[in-house]
Motif scaffolding. Structure first.
Motif, PDB file in Angstrom:
ATOM      1  N   GLN A   1       0.719  -1.068  -0.071  1.00 57.59           N
ATOM      2  CA  GLN A   1      -0.007   0.074   0.257  1.00 57.59           C
ATOM      3  C   GLN A   1       0.690   1.242   0.061  1.00 57.59           C
ATOM      4  O   GLN A   1       0.390   2.311  -0.782  1.00 57.59           O
ATOM      5  CB  GLN A   1      -0.762  -0.023   1.297  1.00 57.59           C
ATOM      6  CG  GLN A   1      -1.842   1.298   1.188  1.00 57.59           C
ATOM      7  CD  GLN A   1      -2.841   1.169   0.192  1.00 57.59           C
ATOM      8  OE1 GLN A   1      -3.225   0.367  -0.207  1.00 57.59           O
ATOM      9  NE2 GLN A   1      -2.899   2.648  -0.533  1.00 57.59           N
TER      10      GLN A   1
ATOM     11  N   THR B   1       0.913   4.064  -3.020  1.00 54.28           N
ATOM     12  CA  THR B   1       0.730   5.756  -2.766  1.00 54.28           C
ATOM     13  C   THR B   1       1.842   6.428  -2.883  1.00 54.28           C
ATOM     14  O   THR B   1       1.803   7.588  -3.829  1.00 54.28           O
ATOM     15  CB  THR B   1       0.509   5.682  -1.072  1.00 54.28           C
ATOM     16  OG1 THR B   1      -0.396   4.669  -0.594  1.00 54.28           O
ATOM     17  CG2 THR B   1       0.391   7.088  -0.903  1.00 54.28           C
ATOM     18  N   SER B   2       3.141   5.912  -3.072  1.00 50.16           N
ATOM     19  CA  SER B   2       4.159   6.375  -3.418  1.00 50.16           C
ATOM     20  C   SER B   2       4.491   6.846  -5.008  1.00 50.16           C
ATOM     21  O   SER B   2       4.318   7.891  -5.467  1.00 50.16           O
ATOM     22  CB  SER B   2       5.612   5.952  -3.259  1.00 50.16           C
ATOM     23  OG  SER B   2       5.804   5.444  -1.798  1.00 50.16           O
TER      24      SER B   2
ATOM     25  N   GLN C   1       1.621   6.655  -6.885  1.00 52.92           N
ATOM     26  CA  GLN C   1       0.521   7.862  -7.293  1.00 52.92           C
ATOM     27  C   GLN C   1       0.887   9.041  -7.030  1.00 52.92           C
ATOM     28  O   GLN C   1       0.666   9.952  -7.853  1.00 52.92           O
ATOM     29  CB  GLN C   1      -0.892   7.398  -6.492  1.00 52.92           C
ATOM     30  CG  GLN C   1      -1.436   5.939  -6.541  1.00 52.92           C
ATOM     31  CD  GLN C   1      -2.721   5.732  -5.694  1.00 52.92           C
ATOM     32  OE1 GLN C   1      -2.598   6.083  -4.594  1.00 52.92           O
ATOM     33  NE2 GLN C   1      -3.487   4.823  -6.041  1.00 52.92           N
ATOM     34  N   PHE C   2       1.631   9.252  -5.840  1.00 47.83           N
ATOM     35  CA  PHE C   2       2.130  10.550  -5.521  1.00 47.83           C
ATOM     36  C   PHE C   2       3.175  11.214  -6.321  1.00 47.83           C
ATOM     37  O   PHE C   2       3.032  12.160  -6.996  1.00 47.83           O
ATOM     38  CB  PHE C   2       2.688  10.607  -4.128  1.00 47.83           C
ATOM     39  CG  PHE C   2       3.335  12.087  -3.915  1.00 47.83           C
ATOM     40  CD1 PHE C   2       2.471  13.127  -3.382  1.00 47.83           C
ATOM     41  CD2 PHE C   2       4.657  12.338  -4.118  1.00 47.83           C
ATOM     42  CE1 PHE C   2       3.346  14.159  -3.239  1.00 47.83           C
ATOM     43  CE2 PHE C   2       5.401  13.525  -3.672  1.00 47.83           C
ATOM     44  CZ  PHE C   2       4.495  14.245  -3.385  1.00 47.83           C
TER      45      PHE C   2
ATOM     46  N   CYS D   1       2.377   6.868   5.276  1.00 50.88           N
ATOM     47  CA  CYS D   1       2.520   7.816   3.891  1.00 50.88           C
ATOM     48  C   CYS D   1       2.844   9.078   3.864  1.00 50.88           C
ATOM     49  O   CYS D   1       3.955   9.580   3.277  1.00 50.88           O
ATOM     50  CB  CYS D   1       1.188   7.380   3.282  1.00 50.88           C
ATOM     51  SG  CYS D   1       0.710   5.818   2.871  1.00 50.88           S
TER      52      CYS D   1
END
Length: 289
Positions: free
Chosen positions: A8, A12-13, A15-16, A113
């Motif tokens: 996860q 998230t990384s 997507q950022f 995150c």
């Protein structure tokens, strides 16, 4: 940190980073569209300034002159430096549990995150802050001239998250949990991409200006030192974050620019079409950098 949580965090990384480059592409598109208008507005402002009576010791004018004397790269990283200084000043003012939770990178923390980014704007000592900001300032002109300010900021923020993720992986694999702070990982990416792009450039250490060495040798030495730090268990620096940032910078200048930035045109065209349909006005995407 379990494998599902790590997955996860990795998602998230990614997507950022994707969002950072998307915003950078839109920002460049909008900047190029308004450049001509800004040019004429600046000409008008300069003309009006010459008509006004000049005051001796005008602080605002001196600040403007200083700002205009900076390179595009120095102007670009000025905001990053200010953000780092503000976070440093927040440590004695904001409740410690909040700072530890959100402004330190630790895979054992309940918040995982958000700190991956915020921890790279956080420093615990004046020397640590000053050293990192000096290196960033020193390499800013070369990096921004190579990438442009929009792409540079996307690379910097993505490298910040990538270096934190590398730290997470190493700490989880070795079981050596603990908080980390500092912009070193992101700055290592900037240093690595400049040294990879200009390997024959001459560098020197600020305290030993008489000794010079090539950028390629400097990068090799830094990577070797951080690799030794990992293998020997040194705890003074977060060597995993340094290596993660350096590898990201090398990868980006060799492959990432071609894979990501040069393929942004369809996304920019989509944004252009959305603006046109929503009444944003005519005009097409600007040229590539």
């Amino acid at each position: 940190m379990t494998s599902s949580v790590m997955s996860q965090v990795a998602l998230t990384s990614g997507q950022f980073s994707g969002s950072s480059f998307g915003v950078a592409a839109i920002w460049q598109y909008e900047s190029l569209k308004s450049r001509v208008q800004s040019y004429f507005e600046e000409l008008q402002a300069d003309w009006l300034e010459k008509l006004r009576p000049q005051k001796r010791g005008d602080v605002r004018k001196e600040i403007n002159q200083w700002w205009n004397s900076l390179t595009e790269g120095q102007k670009t990283v000025a905001g990053i430096i200010v953000a780092n200084v503000l976070v440093f000043c927040a440590w004695p003012l904001v409740p410690l549990p909040i700072m530890l939770r959100y402004f330190t990178s630790n895979p054992a923390s309940s918040a995982q995150c958000v700190p991956m980014l915020l921890s790279t704007f956080s420093h615990m000592s004046p020397f640590h802050l000053a050293a990192n900001m000096y290196v960033l300032w020193s390499f800013s002109s070369s990096a921004v001239s190579m990438l442009g300010r929009e792409q540079f900021l996307a690379v910097y923020l993505s490298a910040a998250v990538a270096s934190s993720f590398s730290s997470y992986l190493w700490k989880t694999a070795t079981g050596r949990y603990g908080p980390s702070v500092g912009a070193s990982g992101a700055i290592m990416a900037v240093l690595a991409l400049v040294c990879t792009k200009m390997p024959e450039a001459k560098l020197a250490i600020i305290f030993l200006p008489m000794f010079t060495f090539t950028a390629a040798n400097a990068l090799k030495a830094i990577v070797a030192m951080d690799t030794a730090g990992l293998l020997l268990g040194w705890r003074f620096f977060d060597h995993a974050a340094h290596l993660g940032g350096a590898l990201f910078g090398i990868w980006y200048i060799l492959f990432g620019h071609e894979l990501i930035w040069k393929n942004r045109e369809p996304f920019v065209k989509l944004w252009h079409d959305l603006r046109t349909r929503s009444g944003g006005g005519p005009g097409g995407p600007g040229g590539a950098v």
